[in-house]
Write a protein that holds these residues in place. Structure first.
Motif, PDB file in Angstrom:
ATOM      1  N   ARG A   1       2.854   6.411  -5.868  1.00 31.10           N
ATOM      2  CA  ARG A   1       2.532   6.608  -7.281  1.00 31.10           C
ATOM      3  C   ARG A   1       1.304   7.483  -7.474  1.00 31.10           C
ATOM      4  O   ARG A   1       1.227   8.257  -8.428  1.00 31.10           O
ATOM      5  N   GLU A   2       0.335   7.372  -6.591  1.00 31.95           N
ATOM      6  CA  GLU A   2      -0.880   8.177  -6.681  1.00 31.95           C
ATOM      7  C   GLU A   2      -1.478   8.352  -5.296  1.00 31.95           C
ATOM      8  O   GLU A   2      -1.384   7.459  -4.448  1.00 31.95           O
ATOM      9  N   LYS A   3      -2.094   9.509  -5.073  1.00 33.82           N
ATOM     10  CA  LYS A   3      -2.642   9.831  -3.763  1.00 33.82           C
ATOM     11  C   LYS A   3      -4.082   9.359  -3.591  1.00 33.82           C
ATOM     12  O   LYS A   3      -4.559   9.270  -2.469  1.00 33.82           O
ATOM     13  N   CYS A   4      -4.769   9.100  -4.666  1.00 26.71           N
ATOM     14  CA  CYS A   4      -6.120   8.536  -4.604  1.00 26.71           C
ATOM     15  C   CYS A   4      -6.082   7.171  -5.285  1.00 26.71           C
ATOM     16  O   CYS A   4      -6.063   7.086  -6.522  1.00 26.71           O
ATOM     17  N   ILE A   5      -6.056   6.116  -4.485  1.00 24.00           N
ATOM     18  CA  ILE A   5      -5.871   4.765  -5.012  1.00 24.00           C
ATOM     19  C   ILE A   5      -7.227   4.073  -5.091  1.00 24.00           C
ATOM     20  O   ILE A   5      -7.901   3.885  -4.073  1.00 24.00           O
ATOM     21  N   PRO A   6      -7.658   3.675  -6.282  1.00 18.23           N
ATOM     22  CA  PRO A   6      -8.944   2.973  -6.407  1.00 18.23           C
ATOM     23  C   PRO A   6      -8.923   1.631  -5.684  1.00 18.23           C
ATOM     24  O   PRO A   6      -7.882   0.967  -5.609  1.00 18.23           O
ATOM     25  N   TYR A   7     -10.058   1.272  -5.153  1.00 20.62           N
ATOM     26  CA  TYR A   7     -10.164  -0.042  -4.506  1.00 20.62           C
ATOM     27  C   TYR A   7      -9.812  -1.162  -5.479  1.00 20.62           C
ATOM     28  O   TYR A   7      -9.247  -2.180  -5.073  1.00 20.62           O
ATOM     29  N   SER A   8     -10.151  -0.993  -6.730  1.00 19.00           N
ATOM     30  CA  SER A   8      -9.878  -2.038  -7.714  1.00 19.00           C
ATOM     31  C   SER A   8      -8.382  -2.328  -7.821  1.00 19.00           C
ATOM     32  O   SER A   8      -7.964  -3.492  -7.901  1.00 19.00           O
TER      33      SER A   8
ATOM     34  N   SER B   1     -15.208   4.573  -3.789  1.00 16.86           N
ATOM     35  CA  SER B   1     -14.426   3.331  -3.752  1.00 16.86           C
ATOM     36  C   SER B   1     -12.939   3.600  -3.987  1.00 16.86           C
ATOM     37  O   SER B   1     -12.340   3.098  -4.940  1.00 16.86           O
ATOM     38  N   ARG B   2     -12.362   4.374  -3.070  1.00 14.36           N
ATOM     39  CA  ARG B   2     -10.942   4.680  -3.203  1.00 14.36           C
ATOM     40  C   ARG B   2     -10.357   5.039  -1.844  1.00 14.36           C
ATOM     41  O   ARG B   2     -11.080   5.394  -0.912  1.00 14.36           O
ATOM     42  N   LEU B   3      -9.040   4.960  -1.758  1.00 19.93           N
ATOM     43  CA  LEU B   3      -8.291   5.378  -0.579  1.00 19.93           C
ATOM     44  C   LEU B   3      -7.586   6.691  -0.891  1.00 19.93           C
ATOM     45  O   LEU B   3      -6.814   6.764  -1.859  1.00 19.93           O
ATOM     46  N   GLU B   4      -7.870   7.720  -0.095  1.00 18.76           N
ATOM     47  CA  GLU B   4      -7.204   9.008  -0.261  1.00 18.76           C
ATOM     48  C   GLU B   4      -6.065   9.084   0.745  1.00 18.76           C
ATOM     49  O   GLU B   4      -6.279   9.083   1.955  1.00 18.76           O
ATOM     50  N   VAL B   5      -4.837   9.164   0.250  1.00 16.99           N
ATOM     51  CA  VAL B   5      -3.643   9.121   1.093  1.00 16.99           C
ATOM     52  C   VAL B   5      -3.141  10.531   1.363  1.00 16.99           C
ATOM     53  O   VAL B   5      -2.926  11.315   0.434  1.00 16.99           O
ATOM     54  N   ASP B   6      -2.966  10.835   2.650  1.00 14.40           N
ATOM     55  CA  ASP B   6      -2.382  12.112   3.050  1.00 14.40           C
ATOM     56  C   ASP B   6      -0.898  11.981   3.358  1.00 14.40           C
ATOM     57  O   ASP B   6      -0.129  12.928   3.204  1.00 14.40           O
ATOM     58  N   TYR B   7      -0.490  10.812   3.805  1.00 15.64           N
ATOM     59  CA  TYR B   7       0.912  10.578   4.177  1.00 15.64           C
ATOM     60  C   TYR B   7       1.198   9.100   4.032  1.00 15.64           C
ATOM     61  O   TYR B   7       0.332   8.248   4.294  1.00 15.64           O
ATOM     62  N   ALA B   8       2.417   8.779   3.624  1.00 16.31           N
ATOM     63  CA  ALA B   8       2.843   7.385   3.543  1.00 16.31           C
ATOM     64  C   ALA B   8       4.297   7.277   3.997  1.00 16.31           C
ATOM     65  O   ALA B   8       5.117   8.161   3.712  1.00 16.31           O
ATOM     66  N   LEU B   9       4.593   6.214   4.711  1.00 19.50           N
ATOM     67  CA  LEU B   9       5.948   5.970   5.184  1.00 19.50           C
ATOM     68  C   LEU B   9       6.896   5.777   4.005  1.00 19.50           C
ATOM     69  O   LEU B   9       6.530   5.176   2.994  1.00 19.50           O
ATOM     70  N   GLY B  10       8.106   6.287   4.106  1.00 19.52           N
ATOM     71  CA  GLY B  10       9.088   6.088   3.045  1.00 19.52           C
ATOM     72  C   GLY B  10       9.686   4.687   3.093  1.00 19.52           C
ATOM     73  O   GLY B  10      10.008   4.171   4.168  1.00 19.52           O
ATOM     74  N   ARG B  11       9.832   4.063   1.954  1.00 22.87           N
ATOM     75  CA  ARG B  11      10.438   2.734   1.869  1.00 22.87           C
ATOM     76  C   ARG B  11      11.901   2.852   1.479  1.00 22.87           C
ATOM     77  O   ARG B  11      12.398   3.930   1.115  1.00 22.87           O
ATOM     78  N   ASP B  12      12.605   1.731   1.559  1.00 20.59           N
ATOM     79  CA  ASP B  12      14.022   1.720   1.174  1.00 20.59           C
ATOM     80  C   ASP B  12      14.158   1.986  -0.317  1.00 20.59           C
ATOM     81  O   ASP B  12      13.311   1.579  -1.121  1.00 20.59           O
ATOM     82  N   ALA B  13      15.221   2.664  -0.680  1.00 17.45           N
ATOM     83  CA  ALA B  13      15.510   2.950  -2.092  1.00 17.45           C
ATOM     84  C   ALA B  13      16.491   1.908  -2.632  1.00 17.45           C
ATOM     85  O   ALA B  13      17.505   1.599  -1.992  1.00 17.45           O
ATOM     86  N   ARG B  14      16.188   1.381  -3.785  1.00 13.17           N
ATOM     87  CA  ARG B  14      17.089   0.422  -4.422  1.00 13.17           C
ATOM     88  C   ARG B  14      18.396   1.118  -4.798  1.00 13.17           C
ATOM     89  O   ARG B  14      18.396   2.304  -5.141  1.00 13.17           O
ATOM     90  N   PRO B  15      19.509   0.395  -4.771  1.00 11.16           N
ATOM     91  CA  PRO B  15      20.805   1.012  -5.141  1.00 11.16           C
ATOM     92  C   PRO B  15      20.789   1.635  -6.532  1.00 11.16           C
ATOM     93  O   PRO B  15      21.389   2.693  -6.753  1.00 11.16           O
ATOM     94  N   GLU B  16      20.083   1.004  -7.476  1.00  7.77           N
ATOM     95  CA  GLU B  16      20.046   1.538  -8.839  1.00  7.77           C
ATOM     96  C   GLU B  16      19.177   2.792  -8.943  1.00  7.77           C
ATOM     97  O   GLU B  16      19.193   3.477  -9.979  1.00  7.77           O
TER      98      GLU B  16
ATOM     99  N   ILE C   1       0.840  -1.206   0.000  1.00  8.21           N
ATOM    100  CA  ILE C   1       0.000   0.000   0.000  1.00  8.21           C
ATOM    101  C   ILE C   1       0.875   1.256   0.000  1.00  8.21           C
ATOM    102  O   ILE C   1       0.574   2.239  -0.692  1.00  8.21           O
ATOM    103  N   VAL C   2       1.963   1.218   0.757  1.00  6.98           N
ATOM    104  CA  VAL C   2       2.895   2.358   0.779  1.00  6.98           C
ATOM    105  C   VAL C   2       3.466   2.600  -0.610  1.00  6.98           C
ATOM    106  O   VAL C   2       3.557   3.746  -1.090  1.00  6.98           O
ATOM    107  N   THR C   3       3.867   1.519  -1.286  1.00  2.00           N
ATOM    108  CA  THR C   3       4.412   1.658  -2.642  1.00  2.00           C
ATOM    109  C   THR C   3       3.387   2.263  -3.591  1.00  2.00           C
ATOM    110  O   THR C   3       3.705   3.145  -4.396  1.00  2.00           O
TER     111      THR C   3
END
Length: 285
Positions: free
Chosen positions: A128-135, A171-186, A122-124
Motif C-alpha cells: 500500500r505504501e513504500k514508507c510505512i510509519p512506525y505508528s 520513525s518509518r520503514l522504507e521498503v525497497d522490495y516486498a514478497l508477493g502474497r496470494d491473491a484472493r479469487p475476487e 508487513i508485506v501487506t
C-alpha cells in the motif's frame, strides 16, 4: 537516516551510520510449499489438518494458494477441521489484525505462527505504501514499543520477506522490495484489468517509439540526400570553374601571339623604308 548492520543473529544489533541491512538466504517459498502440496495429495482428515499446521509455521513458506487449492485441503472446510482451513485462509490473505479481531474463528497460534503472520502483515502494508510509519506498524502488529517492532522488521528482512531501511530519525520503514502474497479469487478480475491496462500502455509506448524511429530514419535519409546534392553541386561548380579557367588561358595565349606577329610586320616595313631612300632621291633627281 540511520541504516543498520547486524551480526549473524538478528538479536545482536549495532546502529552504524550509512550501512545497509544485511540478510541471510532462505529456501525458496515455492520449493518449500511444493513439499506440502505433494503430501496433501495423500493426506485426509486429521492428517491433512496436521499438515496445514506444519505449513503455517514452516520457515520459508509464505504463500499458501496452491495448498488451498488441493482437494483434500478443501474438504477440511466442511468438517471438524474447519478452523484449520480458515486459519490457512488467514495466512494466505489476512493480517494479524484480522486474527486479533476474532480469535475464535481461527486456531490458537503459537509464537512462531504469530510472528509469521506479523511478517505477512508487513508485506501487506508494503503493497500500500513504500514508507510505512512506525505508528501504523505498531497498531497493525499490536506491538507496544519501537524496539520490539524493529526486531520484528529485522527478522522479516533476514527471512527475505522484505528489503528496506529503518529510518529511525523519521520513525518509518522504507521498503525497497516486498514478497508477493496470494491473491484472493475476487481480486482476479481487478488484477487482470490492471495487467491489461499495463499491456495497452506498453503497446502505446512501443507504437510511439516506432513512430519516432520511422520519423528519425526519414529525417536521416532527407539529410543524407541533401548532403549528397550539395556535394554534387560543389563538384559541378569546381568543374565549371576549371573549364572556364582553361578557356581564358587559351584566349590569352592567342592574343599575345597576334601582337607579336603585328610587331614583326611593323619592324619589317620600317627596315624597308630605311634601305630605299637612296633610290627614291635618285629618281627624283
Amino acid at each position: 537516516m540511520i541504516k543498520l548492520k547486524f551480526d549473524d543473529t538478528p538479536q545482536s544489533m549495532t546502529p552504524i551510520s550509512n550501512m545497509p541491512v544485511e540478510k541471510t538466504e532462505n529456501p525458496s517459498s515455492n520449493s518449500s510449499l511444493e513439499q506440502f502440496t505433494l503430501l496433501a495429495k495423500g493426506a485426509r482428515g486429521q492428517a491433512c489438518a496436521e499438515l496445514v499446521k506444519q505449513a503455517l509455521e514452516a520457515p520459508g513458506v509464505h504463500v499458501f494458494g496452491e495448498l488451498l487449492d488441493m482437494p483434500n485441503v478443501k474438504e477440511l472446510d466442511n468438517g471438524p477441521f474447519a478452523l484449520h482451513f480458515k486459519t490457512l485462509n488467514l495466512f494466505a490473505y489476512g493480517t494479524y489484525k484480522d486474527y486479533l479481531r476474532d480469535k475464535t474463528q481461527f486456531l490458537e497460534l503459537n509464537p512462531t505462527q504469530c510472528k509469521k503472520l506479523q511478517h505477512l502483515t508487513i508485506v501487506t502494508l508494503a503493497t500500500r505504501e513504500k514508507c510505512i510509519p512506525y505508528s501504523s506498524l505498531l497498531e497493525e502488529l499490536s506491538i507496544k514499543n519501537v524496539r520490539d517492532l524493529e526486531d520484528l522488521i529485522i527478522e522479516a528482512i533476514y527471512a527475505d520477506i522484505i528489503h528496506g531501511k529503518l529510518d529511525q530519525k523519521n520513525s518509518r520503514l522504507e521498503v525497497d522490495y516486498a514478497l508477493g502474497r496470494d491473491a484472493r479469487p475476487e481480486e482476479i478480475d481487478s488484477i487482470l484489468a490492471t495487467l491489461t491496462e499495463w499491456c495497452d500502455s506498453c503497446d502505446a509506448v512501443l507504437s510511439c517509439v516506432d513512430t519516432q524511429i520511422n520519423r528519425a530514419n526519414a529525417e536521416k535519409q532527407r539529410r543524407t540526400k541533401h548532403k549528397e546534392s550539395i556535394e554534387q553541386e560543389i563538384l559541378n561548380i569546381k568543374k565549371n570553374l576549371k573549364a572556364q579557367a582553361e578557356v581564358e588561358e587559351g584566349v590569352g595565349g592567342a592574343g599575345s601571339s597576334d601582337t607579336h606577329l603585328y610587331k614583326n610586320k611593323k619592324t619589317s616595313s620600317k627596315g624597308k623604308s630605311t634601305r630605299n631612300p637612296g633610290k627614291f632621291w635618285q629618281r627624283t633627281t
